[in-house]
Scaffold this active site. Structure first.
Site, PDB file in Angstrom:
ATOM      1  N   GLY A   1     -16.656  -6.982   1.937  1.00 34.41           N
ATOM      2  CA  GLY A   1     -16.632  -8.433   1.867  1.00 34.41           C
ATOM      3  C   GLY A   1     -16.656  -9.163   3.178  1.00 34.41           C
TER       4      GLY A   1
ATOM      5  NE  ARG B   1      -6.176  -4.181  16.084  1.00 31.01           N
ATOM      6  CZ  ARG B   1      -6.175  -4.811  14.910  1.00 31.01           C
ATOM      7  NH1 ARG B   1      -5.357  -4.420  13.967  1.00 31.01           N
ATOM      8  NH2 ARG B   1      -6.996  -5.815  14.689  1.00 31.01           N
ATOM      9  CE  LYS B   2      -8.147  -0.374  11.272  1.00 28.99           C
ATOM     10  NZ  LYS B   2      -8.558  -1.096  10.063  1.00 28.99           N
TER      11      LYS B   2
ATOM     12  NE  ARG C   1      -3.693  -0.362   2.437  1.00 28.58           N
ATOM     13  CZ  ARG C   1      -4.135  -1.005   3.515  1.00 28.58           C
ATOM     14  NH1 ARG C   1      -3.823  -0.559   4.716  1.00 28.58           N
ATOM     15  NH2 ARG C   1      -4.879  -2.074   3.397  1.00 28.58           N
TER      16      ARG C   1
ATOM     17  CB  CYS D   1     -12.089  -2.691   4.450  1.00 27.33           C
ATOM     18  SG  CYS D   1     -11.175  -3.413   5.837  1.00 27.33           S
ATOM     19  N   GLY D   2     -14.994  -1.576   3.250  1.00 26.50           N
ATOM     20  CA  GLY D   2     -15.764  -0.914   2.201  1.00 26.50           C
ATOM     21  C   GLY D   2     -16.730   0.129   2.731  1.00 26.50           C
TER      22      GLY D   2
END
Length: 576
Positions: free
Chosen positions: A456, A195-196, A86, A461-462
């Site tokens: 998905g 975490r992120k 990425r 994430c979508g």
């Protein structure tokens, strides 16, 4: 023997404990030479701790085998000896030479295709460990990198993609976004977060980078100080989606321009030092201070001010955007007289090397070579002389980057899906293209803005929680065979009418999704009130009514059915 078993069992590390130990033992940003050694010695030389943890700090994540979680165990699919890489693009700002370099790498190492992500990044797949140093070095030569695009670190700092050219913006906040990125990405003081950590900074009036779903959301606002207009920022914190969405909490704060960096640094330190968030990987995001540990906007602000050593002025009233569509597709005038920007829709974010080469060349031929990526997975060319706009638009259309398109083409977002993601349950990219084609054929001329998000798995994430129609991937049995299916959520919104999408209890096989959406939208077109948009239409129907519209008949509610294995990743997998 029994006592020995109990002792052994008692000392076994949890996943969270193992990750925390590994992070304490090594800062991966200081170990690039190890990656170079792996490249020389091959995939088999890479230790498990690098495969599962450390490579992520370099924006590198193991790629799935196309089967998603159904092809593996413990909530993850099988991994190939290939990687996702990425590329971090702060504020979505690109120059043609940078895009051409990404196209070169895509052509040489990534089988010719890449994805624009929902955080303005560009993501490659199929990268071998042998090629990884060459990819990193080529990016560095054009001032790009992958540092912190994955892992427990500050992710790509997003901003308005038309910052500096937007005719209606309050200010160009992109310099702040770039400076925050420089301050945190690669900084050893912030390599080990729980975490992120996601940040958006925007000077526009329509909140393009979705501050509501970021850990830090800074949006420009103004106040009057003794007759002088001062620009500052409203501050919200702890936003996030995944399986447990939380729209950010607005603090009583007016952050002055010169306070942005220390405030962001202070929040990052507060997050870094929150040991309680390191106990469970699935509850490690900043939002869980509010969801699980009793924090409030008042207590958060108090702790922040204690850390930064100064008081922040009280907030001023703000004007959240109401039902504003933020895709930037089309031709739009800039604040600079005689110039415009041209936005192209990139269906489901999938872009080929040829398209990137073409867009780079067109940006140079018709403008000054400046491009932007957006968090709706689109691509813009900015600073286009108005005399060139029509020609540029036609040329972009000719290479499959539509300057316009149907509501379905412009509004569909898709995560990576089982094609590449080990956590995914359903395939999303090819499905999304087919879905758009079906809806365009069935509902030609549909003229309402529509955010149709395909994700998905439950990790979002979508971003299906903020969509008009968000569908979440599942598996169901049809004639004793597991098939892709989707669960419907409707009515998500940000801005003035912010709300997470409602799970309405309807699920169907992927093959039936176009039927369901067609039924829903036809009823909307037939029964909407004057001026009523989709959000308003969904809001005045209850869940049972909406299920009936989707199914074409009354059906009982079906639970979301979160697979147990995915709960282990409910902090969002390693999504963008």
């Amino acid at each position: 023997m029994g006592f020995l078993f109990l002792m052994t069992n008692a000392t076994k590390e949890t996943k969270a404990q193992r990750v925390e130990r590994l992070k304490r033992e090594k800062n991966p940003w200081e170990a690039l030479e190890e990656i170079r050694r792996f490249a020389r010695e091959g995939f088999s030389s890479i230790p498990p701790e690098w495969i599962g943890t450390y490579l992520r700090w370099w924006g590198v994540y193991t790629q799935g085998d196309g089967a998603g979680v159904t092809g593996g165990q413990g909530g993850e699919g099988k991994a190939l000896q290939r990687f996702m890489v990425r590329i971090r693009i702060p504020n979505g700002r690109l120059h043609s030479q940078q895009l051409r370099t990404i196209a070169d790498l895509t052509q040489r190492y990534a089988r010719g295709t890449a994805d624009i992500t929902v955080r303005q990044n560009i993501q490659l797949h199929w990268i071998t460990i042998e090629a990884l140093p060459e990819v990193l070095d080529a990016l560095a030569k054009v001032q790009l990198n992958t540092i912190g695009a994955c892992g427990d670190v500050t992710r790509n700092v997003t901003g308005c993609p038309v910052a500096g050219v937007d005719a209606d913006e309050i200010c160009d906040a992109s310099p702040l976004a770039l400076e925050v990125s420089r301050m945190l990405a690669g900084n050893a003081d912030f390599y080990n977060l729980p975490r992120k950590f996601k940040i958006s900074i925007a000077g526009c009036r329509v909140w393009c980078p979705y501050p509501e779903i970021n850990d830090i959301g800074l949006t420009a606002t103004t106040r009057d100080v003794r007759g002088t207009r001062e620009i500052g920022f409203s501050l919200s914190v702890a936003g996030g989606l995944s399986t447990e969405p939380y729209l950010g909490a607005r603090l009583d704060a007016f952050v002055r321009w010169n306070q942005v960096l220390p405030v962001v640094k202070g929040i990052a330190e507060l997050f870094r030092d929150s040991d309680v968030l390191r106990e469970h990987r699935e509850r490690a995001r900043l939002k869980f201070l509010f969801l699980r540990h009793g924090w409030t906007p008042e207590s958060f602000l108090e702790e922040l001010q204690r850390r930064i050593g100064f008081q922040i002025d009280p907030a001023v009233p703000e004007q959240p955007p109401a039902d504003v569509y933020r895709d930037h597709v089309g031709v739009h005038p800039q604040k600079q007289p005689g110039y415009c920007y041209v936005g192209a829709a990139v269906l489901r974010g999938r872009i080929s090397a040829e398209q990137m080469y073409g867009a780079a060349e067109l940006a140079e031929r018709f403008a000054g070579g400046e491009l932007r990526t957006t968090n709706m997975q689109n691509l813009l060319v900015v600073n286009v002389p108005q005399i060139n706009a029509d020609s540029l638009a036609k040329e972009l259309d000719a290479i499959g980057l539509r300057v316009g398109g149907s509501a379905f083409y412009r509004g569909t977002i898709a995560c990576s899906g089982t094609e590449f993601c080990k956590l995914a349950i359903t395939e999303t990219k090819t499905f999304s293209r087919w879905l758009v084609e079906e809806l365009e054929e069935r509902l030609p001329g549909f003229d309402q803005h529509l955010k149709l998000h395909v994700t998905g798995c439950p990790n979002s994430c979508g971003q299906h929680w903020i969509a008009d129609i968000g569908i979440e991937g599942k598996k169901i049995k049809v004639q004793d065979r597991l098939v892709d299916a989707y669960y419907f959520c409707v009515g998500g919104a940000l801005g003035l009418h912010q709300a997470t999408a409602r799970p309405v209890g309807y699920r169907c096989p992927a093959a039936e999704v176009p039927d369901a959406i067609e039924r829903l939208l036809r009823r909307y077109l037939a029964e909407r009130d004057l001026g009523e948009n989709l959000r308003q239409f969904f809001a005045r129907h209850n869940d049972a009514e909406l299920r009936g519209l989707l199914a074409g008949e009354f059906v009982a509610a079906v639970p979301r059915d979160l697979p147990e294995q995915n709960l282990a990743h409910s902090a969002g997998g390693d999504g963008d």
